[in-house]
Design a protein around this motif. Structure first.
Motif, short mmCIF file in Angstrom:
data_model
loop_
_atom_site.label_atom_id
_atom_site.label_comp_id
_atom_site.label_asym_id
_atom_site.label_seq_id
_atom_site.Cartn_x
_atom_site.Cartn_y
_atom_site.Cartn_z
N ASN B 256 25.69 5.01 56.18
CA ASN B 256 25.85 6.40 56.56
C ASN B 256 25.40 7.29 55.45
O ASN B 256 25.49 6.95 54.29
N GLU B 257 24.94 8.43 55.86
CA GLU B 257 24.70 9.43 54.84
C GLU B 257 26.06 9.95 54.43
O GLU B 257 26.81 10.45 55.25
N GLU B 259 28.08 12.45 52.19
CA GLU B 259 27.93 13.61 51.32
C GLU B 259 28.90 13.50 50.15
O GLU B 259 30.03 13.05 50.29
N HIS B 264 33.15 11.81 44.23
CA HIS B 264 33.41 10.40 43.98
C HIS B 264 32.16 9.57 44.19
O HIS B 264 31.99 8.92 45.21
N HIS B 268 27.66 4.82 48.96
CA HIS B 268 27.67 3.35 49.00
C HIS B 268 28.43 2.96 50.24
O HIS B 268 29.45 3.55 50.58
N SER B 269 27.90 1.98 50.91
CA SER B 269 28.49 1.65 52.20
C SER B 269 29.56 0.60 51.98
O SER B 269 29.58 -0.10 50.98
N PRO B 270 30.45 0.47 52.92
CA PRO B 270 31.46 -0.57 52.80
C PRO B 270 30.78 -1.93 52.87
O PRO B 270 29.68 -2.05 53.40
N PRO B 276 32.37 3.55 57.20
CA PRO B 276 33.39 4.53 56.88
C PRO B 276 33.16 5.69 57.82
O PRO B 276 32.01 5.99 58.15
#
Lengths: 496, 286
Positions: B256-257, B259, B264, B268-270, B276
């Protein structure tokens, strides 16, 4: 200047309005929704490499003497089709790579259609209002298989020639009209010289055009219906939650296109497929053992092999054995596949609109039925390799054949029972299929350890799908609300 | 299809017109079938006799006349014995199944002496052939091979299972002499090809094709996948082709993009699986 040009064009065509609509199309974020794209992209690879191949391929069955670089063929009388394919492989720069990419892309094309259909089937995405699109998809599968067979036959080598021979017999086996049909297709007695040019025009023009048209319809309906989605995370039957086409999804899809192409190119460069120069020109009196079609025709070949030698004697007419596995079986298969959405609706009485997908476990009967049917065809597919398996496993051919006959009947039932049971078990296990929770191990000042569940991401508090009770999914029947320009989009805040 | 093709194959072997195999390459090749001459004939014979008595007589009888355990070998000729011993088929390991190729028990000289010893017991049969491949025409060999041998050994020579638990072995690793011996003597279930079906020149051509192009196939396209054709290709296409593409979908599908609203780190993707995403309140915010 450019702005002006755009403005001019836009004034005339009013593209930006519908364009904006399209750009804002929402794609749910689930990886399984991208499987269909593999088919789309490998089709593009097929078109591109295919155009290259037509530049060199000569669709003709007339004789020539081979004078190329491959010594074991030099001086042999071969057909122009075979000659040009061998030359294309050895003497055209990049020719072999293109040929192999084309062939691998065809395998991937049909394979990804099948996997895509499995996804659609098991999540119930074929239900109203998407029945028509399911039927288009099934048609695409049939056409893809058929066009694959045609392309496989074009080089006129020993192995594909055997396939054409079998296809002729299969056509002939159709009751009453078979012989006429066979003669009509082949332009006379088998083998003749008409079949290569005919297959060619079907393979490179007619079927690709039909596939393109249906594909456009398939995608058009997808936009019209909007994506179905998995429940949870705010997704409801009357909205779509996900990423918009521009920029997020376009970036994903573009990258995916290049990666799919890359996989095809890697296979084409590193793994040899269909080395026709090793097979030689097809002559009806030359036969090789261990002849198989490409995998997507495998279930037919397997069915031909496991079918006992039964014939049906009607008064004045005999229906040959070949008819049952090669015409009746695929006929029934694809008819049922085509009509499945209606059959299921009839059986369950559920004719409502569904935009929320099922988790396969929540529909144990459908899932078990699907897996069992798939297992049946998988056994048939395996049966197309009886000889290869017997050879490698050092078993007798007859044993392997009988094993497949029995498996074709028994395996689907076992698979049904096991899948059904698994679904039921999974329903009882809410934690099944969930990602493991991250833990933080903390060490206190006095040396004691404690474990606490960690937050995966800041603010990422609902990582998993909530299990839904399918009976309670709300069904909104008013599609009208959805079809209007102002369809209910739920765009997560961060995209605005 | 396999069974049907097998039957067709046999038919085409049995009924193939001889004319179809006589080709233009005939004048080019020269096969010399001659008995191998041993410098010390008597010594070779006595060595052969010793080896035969020790290793073969238990089944084939002391004077190769045959027994309940093995057939009569008298009158077979040195060529047949040489093939069966050099291919490792004899001494037989398991009488219940078709002899399988294994490392030969005897070296070249020992094998020849056994062959000569058995041949000396009774007249007849094929001597050990000498194959001279100079001037062989591999195109003619390819044609003869596709017509006469591919029906059983497959056109790539990979070998395949025949009916009733028999199989035509892979031809990868056979020697020129063995090919000539096999064609002329017809071991086991393989038919014997006479000079009417495969002329001496054609035999040279076939031997040439088998030893050069079957055993060292030209595979400019990459990995050859064992030469077993579309079955192996299908598995690669499905499990590597489609499989890797699906894994890629898994990899990028849930990305996902994100923002960087709260400072934080970046997107980074799960690790796999679900994305997420906004919970109910977040969506409602839209």
């Amino acid at each position: 200047m450019i702005d002006k040009l755009f403005g001019w064009v836009d004034d005339r065509l009013a593209l930006s309005r519908s364009g904006r609509h399209l750009i804002n199309k929402i794609f749910p974020d689930h990886w399984s929704f991208m499987i269909g794209e593999i088919a789309l992209y490998s089709f593009i690879v097929l078109l591109l490499t295919g155009v290259f191949l037509t530049l060199y391929f000569v669709p003709s069955g007339s004789d020539v003497v081979y004078h190329g670089v491959y010594a074991p063929l030099r001086g042999q009388r071969i057909s122009e089709a075979y000659n040009s394919t061998v030359n294309l492989s050895f003497q055209v720069r990049g020719g072999l790579l293109m040929r192999q990419m084309h062939h691998w892309a065809a395998n991937i094309f049909v394979g990804s259609i099948v996997v895509h259909m499995l996804r659609v089937f098991f999540t119930g995405a074929f239900r109203r209002p998407r029945e028509a699109n399911w039927m288009i998809g099934t048609t695409l599968l049939i056409l893809a298989i058929f066009n694959g067979f045609l392309g496989y036959s074009l080089p006129d080598d020993l192995i594909s020639g055997t396939g054409i021979r079998i296809a002729f017999s299969i056509t002939e086996s159709i009751p009453f009209v078979g012989t006429y049909l066979g003669f009509f297709l082949f332009g006379g007695q088998y083998p003749g010289t008409a079949i290569i040019p005919r297959f060619f025009i079907l393979h490179v023009l007619v079927l690709p055009l039909v596939i393109l048209g249906l594909l456009a319809g398939h995608l058009g309906m997808l936009v019209k219906h909007k994506h179905a989605q998995f429940p949870g995370r705010g997704a409801r039957n009357d909205n779509v939650v996900g990423s918009p086409l521009w920029p997020t999804y376009a970036a994903k899809a573009g990258g995916f296109f290049f990666l799919t192409t890359g996989v095809t190119a890697l296979l084409g460069a590193a793994v040899q497929i269909n080395p026709i120069w090793q097979y030689g020109q097809y002559y009806p009196y030359k036969v090789s053992y261990a002849v198989q079609p490409d995998w997507y025709m495998g279930f037919l070949d397997g069915a031909l092999r496991v079918m006992p030698a039964w014939e049906l004697h009607l008064p004045g007419h005999m229906i040959p054995n070949v008819f049952f596995p090669a015409i009746l079986l695929p006929g029934i298969t694809f008819t049922l596949l085509m009509l499945y959405p209606f059959i299921e609706a009839k059986l369950t009485g559920d004719v409502a609109e569904h935009h929320l997908l099922d988790r396969p476990r929540d529909r144990p009967v459908r899932t078990a039925f699907g897996v069992a049917t798939f297992a049946f065809y998988f056994v048939l597919f395996g049966a197309s390799a009886t000889d290869v398996l017997a050879n490698y496993l050092s078993l007798t051919l007859n044993f392997v054949l009988w094993a497949f006959r029995i498996m074709a009947i028994v395996v689907p039932f076992i698979v049904f029972a096991v899948t059904y049971k698994l679904c039921k078990e999974l329903q009882q296990t809410p934690s099944a299929g969930k990602r493991q929770q991250f833990n933080l191990i903390l060490r206190s000042a006095d040396g004691g350890y404690t474990t606490v569940p960690a937050e995966q991401y800041p603010g990422y508090d609902q990582p998993e799908l909530a299990p839904v009770d399918v009976e309670k999914v709300e069904l909104t029947a008013d599609a009208a609300q959805q079809d209007g320009d102002e369809g209910v989009y739920e765009i997560p805040r961060r995209y605005r | 299809m396999g069974v049907v093709v097998g039957a067709l194959a046999l038919a085409s072997v049995l009924f193939s017109p001889h004319a179809a195999t006589a080709g233009p390459g005939a004048s080019l090749s020269s096969a010399v079938l001659a008995s191998a001459s041993a410098p010390n004939h008597r010594a070779a014979l006595s060595l052969g006799r010793t080896l035969f008595d020790e290793n073969c007589s238990s089944c084939h009888g002391v004077s190769a006349q045959g027994s309940a355990l093995g057939p009569n070998l008298r009158g077979l000729g040195a060529g047949t014995v040489d093939l069966w011993v050099s291919s490792g088929w004899m001494p037989l390991a398991n009488p219940a199944i078709q002899p399988i190729r294994k490392p030969a028990l005897f070296d070249r000289a020992q094998t020849t002496s056994i062959a000569q010893y058995v041949a000396s017991l009774a007249p007849g049969g094929l001597p050990i052939p000498k194959v001279d491949l100079a001037g062989a025409n591999s195109a003619e060999g390819f044609s003869v091979f596709a017509l006469n041998c591919a029906p059983c050994h497959t056109v790539t020579g990979a070998g395949d299972a025949l009916a009733d638990g028999l199989s035509a072995p892979s031809l990868h690793g056979v020697t020129a002499t063995q090919v000539a011996e096999a064609v002329r003597t017809g071991p086991g279930n393989m038919p014997r090809f006479s000079t009417f079906t495969i002329s001496p020149t054609q035999l040279t051509d076939v031997v040439d094709y088998v030893t050069k192009h079957i055993e060292h196939p030209s595979s400019p396209g990459g990995l050859s996948l064992g030469g077993v054709g579309p079955v192996a290709e299908g598995f690669v296409g499905l499990f590597v082709g489609v499989g890797v593409c699906v894994l890629i979908a898994l990899w990028i599908g849930d990305r996902n993009e994100r923002e960087d609203t709260d400072g934080h780190g970046d997107a980074h993707s799960p690790p796999g699986g679900e994305p997420p995403s906004g919970s109910e309140p977040e969506v409602a915010h839209a």
